[in-house]
Design an enzyme around this catalytic site. Structure first.
Site: not given
Length: 300
Positions: A50, A195
């Site tokens: 991320s 993610d």
């Protein structure tokens, strides 16, 4: 543990997720460490999740982090942050807990999160990709062994993108940063991903996978993580991941720099708020400076 063809210890840097505040904080930490004589651009492997995928890409593609840090301090990076967004950590945590209910395993839980993300009302992929593209001055995969995590939105399987994956670097980073319910699942190699933090906020274990040039587990692992999930949650805390890693590799060394109270206060209640970046950058740099001697001692 050192590979015969590799001079010196194999050193891995693991960068965790944390939104815009986490990006500014991690860059600040790396700049503070560099001021203390620790050059993390010399890492043999870099694992990014991320926000960490953004910072890892900047580091390994040779971008001047000191200049990026100055932009963060001045609030100038908000121009590439896109439309305002809110990450409600409690709400996301509740969704994760709901996805766990009755799931056979973590993969099924992640697939449920992917289904939720695919159905969510979010901005278009093209808009989100353009934002990620603007954050990355260099679009080509680096020579350093960069590993970027994401989760397949349909199957829940973990993907770790490298230069071998035949996925464009921007697409890999966009996938790793696709916060469910906030940003759309992103397409890479004809699959859609969410993610990487949905599987782990740091993915410490990926630092020990054999690389495309250097084989063997890392001798030195440095984890830099702005967010640390609570123990007992949907996945291990950073501390637990580091401890498990040490149990399986007792002859190696792992160290984690986590956000202190000052840094956590700088993040505020919404890590996707660009206005949190200047304070987060300052706090990160201070922590990097404070950790420099310890990291230098254990990283060399």
């Amino acid at each position: 543990m050192t590979d015969d063809a590799h001079p010196g210890p194999i050193r891995a840097l693991v960068l965790g997720g944390g939104g815009l505040a986490g990006i500014a904080w991690e860059v600040g930490v790396l700049v503070g460490l560099a001021e203390g004589g620790v050059d993390l651009s010399l890492a043999d492997r870099v694992v990014g999740t991320s926000a960490g995928s953004i910072v890892g890409t900047l580091l390994t593609t040779g971008v001047d982090l000191a200049a990026v840090h100055e932009e963060h301090l001045a609030g100038e990076a908000s121009g590439t942050s896109g439309p305002p967004a809110t990450l409600d950590m409690e709400a996301l945590g509740a969704q994760l807990v709901a996805a766990m209910d009755g799931a056979r395993d973590a993969g099924e839980m992640r697939a449920r999160m992917g289904a939720w993300a695919l159905a969510a009302d979010t901005p278009p992929e093209s808009e989100r990709r353009a934002i990620i593209d603007a954050r990355l001055p260099v679009k080509k995969w680096p020579k350093t062994d960069l590993r970027i995590s994401a989760v397949d939105a349909e199957t829940g399987e973990l993907a770790v993108f490298t230069c071998d994956a035949r996925v464009e670097l921007v697409d890999a980073v966009a996938a790793s940063c696709a916060v469910p319910g906030v940003w759309p699942p992103m397409t890479a190699a004809k699959r859609r991903y969410i993610d990487g933090g949905i599987a782990s906020i740091v993915h410490v274990a990926r630092a020990d996978d054999d690389g495309f040039e250097i084989q063997g587990a890392a001798d030195r692992v440095l984890v830099v993580a702005p967010l640390d999930p609570p123990a007992g949650g949907p996945f291990p805390s950073v501390t637990q991941e580091v401890e498990r890693r040490q149990e399986s590799h007792p002859d190696t060394d792992a160290l984690a720099i986590l956000a202190d109270e000052t840094s956590l206060a700088a993040f505020g209640t919404n890590v996707l708020d660009p206005s949190a970046m200047p304070a987060s950058a300052r706090a990160g740099r201070a922590q990097g400076q404070a950790w420099a001697d310890e990291v230098a001692r254990r990283w060399s």
